[in-house]
Motif scaffolding. Structure first.
Motif, PDB file in Angstrom:
ATOM      1  N   GLN A  38      38.167  38.650  38.499  1.00 36.10           N
ATOM      2  CA  GLN A  38      38.430  37.908  39.740  1.00 36.10           C
ATOM      3  C   GLN A  38      37.817  38.672  40.911  1.00 36.10           C
ATOM      4  N   GLU A  86      44.860  34.600  30.974  1.00 37.68           N
ATOM      5  CA  GLU A  86      45.727  34.018  31.992  1.00 37.68           C
ATOM      6  C   GLU A  86      46.369  35.088  32.850  1.00 37.68           C
ATOM      7  N   SER A  87      46.856  34.658  34.022  1.00 38.00           N
ATOM      8  CA  SER A  87      47.517  35.592  34.936  1.00 38.00           C
ATOM      9  C   SER A  87      48.782  36.140  34.295  1.00 38.00           C
ATOM     10  N   LYS A  88      49.061  37.423  34.542  1.00 40.75           N
ATOM     11  CA  LYS A  88      50.238  38.049  33.938  1.00 40.75           C
ATOM     12  C   LYS A  88      51.467  37.870  34.810  1.00 40.75           C
ATOM     13  N   PRO A 140      42.994  48.522  35.247  1.00 44.54           N
ATOM     14  CA  PRO A 140      44.063  48.312  34.264  1.00 44.54           C
ATOM     15  C   PRO A 140      43.767  47.062  33.445  1.00 44.54           C
ATOM     16  N   GLY A 181      52.969  48.144  32.200  1.00 45.37           N
ATOM     17  CA  GLY A 181      52.793  47.439  33.473  1.00 45.37           C
ATOM     18  C   GLY A 181      51.630  47.993  34.279  1.00 45.37           C
ATOM     19  N   GLN A 182      51.204  47.171  35.226  1.00 46.58           N
ATOM     20  CA  GLN A 182      49.980  47.455  35.972  1.00 46.58           C
ATOM     21  C   GLN A 182      50.051  48.761  36.777  1.00 46.58           C
ATOM     22  N   ASN A 204      52.971  48.349  26.386  1.00 48.56           N
ATOM     23  CA  ASN A 204      52.743  47.788  27.708  1.00 48.56           C
ATOM     24  C   ASN A 204      53.707  48.411  28.725  1.00 48.56           C
TER      25      ASN A 204
END
Ligand code: UDP
Ligand code: MG
Length: 318
Positions: A102, A209-211, A14, A77-78, A75
């Motif tokens: 990551q 950046e982290s969501k 994703p 979501g994951q 959007n």
């Protein structure tokens, strides 16, 4: 979609605002997968990114024949992005991974090898040396893992790790809603899945950046409660709500009877706190029982029109 065309492994990623990571991600995945000699595909789901992710993905699609782009209009979501990836995937094994690098694509062959070795339905990555913030990520995650293993019997060190391999036929049985992508192995446990784990490398986020922030912890806690309910009471909600209802109603009824007796013997009970307590207990108890009845009705609605069963088969003779 039919699992044909000879694809063995589908890697589902994703993507939300990952334009900088994406080219490197595709390159590293190809470098890891091509030497395995397996027929693979990389399904990248652009979850309505606001940056140039979609354009970068389109360009890469022209360059890498193994790359399959799926594009959301907005959007979602994951979890939804991952579900869309599962729906598009054609492999008999599906690997999930984050798009921010990551996770390291180099670890994928090890997951696949472990799956072949042990015959597990799910092989999860274990970020033994995790490179995220201690207070907001690592600590809550350890707590969550402990709770999940208590509730579901799932023995995983790191069930929140995105890098995982699944047998596609199992994944197709599951339905994941909300943000339950974090709990696929826990959900799969309800289907009797065999789960295994392998230590994987983890990197700090290089680009973007982290969501997710600290409020993720609260949502995870709520999801664990949901998981607990689904695990134990989905097919018998009356046993959950009705039980609580009775536990409240019985003492409420005893108190009320006692007060009634006092009243009959001429005492004034109007000013007694016990009266309020007894009323509350009885009212709450009745409400909970009512919820239990409603729950039972919903359970039937959930199962019958869909032709759902209360069980999932692994196989059947003939
Ligand atoms: N992601 C997504 N949609 C969203 C939020 C995140 O597709 O609405 C993707 C994101 O691009 C990444 C993965 O989900 O590939 C995990 O997100 P992130 O790295 O921000 O989470 P963290 O590692 O901080 O938990
Ligand atoms: Mg990340």
């Amino acid at each position: 979609m039919a699992k044909t065309q000879g694809i063995e492994v589908s890697i589902v990623v994703p993507l939300y605002n990952e334009e900088e990571s994406l080219p490197l991600l595709v390159e590293k995945t190809a470098a890891a997968m091509r030497p395995t000699g397996k027929a693979w595909e990389l399904v990248c789901v652009n979850d309505g990114s606001r940056d140039g992710t979609a354009e970068v993905l389109e360009k890469l699609e022209a360059k890498y024949p193994e790359l399959v782009g799926v594009y959301f209009r907005r959007n979602y979501g994951q979890t939804a992005a991952m579900q869309a990836g599962f729906d598009a995937a054609r492999g008999s094994v599906i690997v999930t991974m984050d798009g921010d690098l990551q996770n390291d694509p180099k670890d994928i062959p090890a997951l696949l090898a472990r799956m072949e070795e042990t015959g597990a339905d799910i092989v999860s990555g274990w970020r033994k040396e995790r490179k995220d913030a201690e207070l907001t990520s690592n600590f809550p995650s350890r707590m969550a893992n402990r709770l999940i293993s208590k509730i579901t019997g799932l023995k995983l060190h790191d069930s929140g790790c995105s890098l995982k391999a699944y047998k596609a036929d199992l994944l197709n049985e599951l339905h994941i809603y909300g943000e339950l992508h974090r709990f696929i192995p826990a959900v799969a446990m309800q289907y009797g899945a065999k789960v295994d784990e392998v230590v994987v490398t983890h990197h700090a986020r290089q680009f973007g950046e982290s969501k997710y922030g600290l409020d993720k912890t609260i949502r995870v806690a709520l999801d664990i409660i949901q998981l607990y309910f689904f695990q134990k009471f989905l097919h018998r909600p009356m046993h959950f709500f009705g039980y609580m209802g009775l536990v409240l109603m019985v003492p409420g009824g005893v108190m009320m009877t006692w007060l009634l007796l006092l009243k009959l013997f001429g005492q004034d009970i109007g000013g007694r706190p016990m009266l309020i307590a007894a009323m509350m207990l009885i009212l709450l108890g009745v409400q909970l029982l009512g919820m239990g009845v409603l729950g039972e009705v919903l359970t039937r609605i959930y199962h019958e029109p869909q032709g759902r069963k209360q069980y999932v088969l692994r196989k059947r003779a003939g």
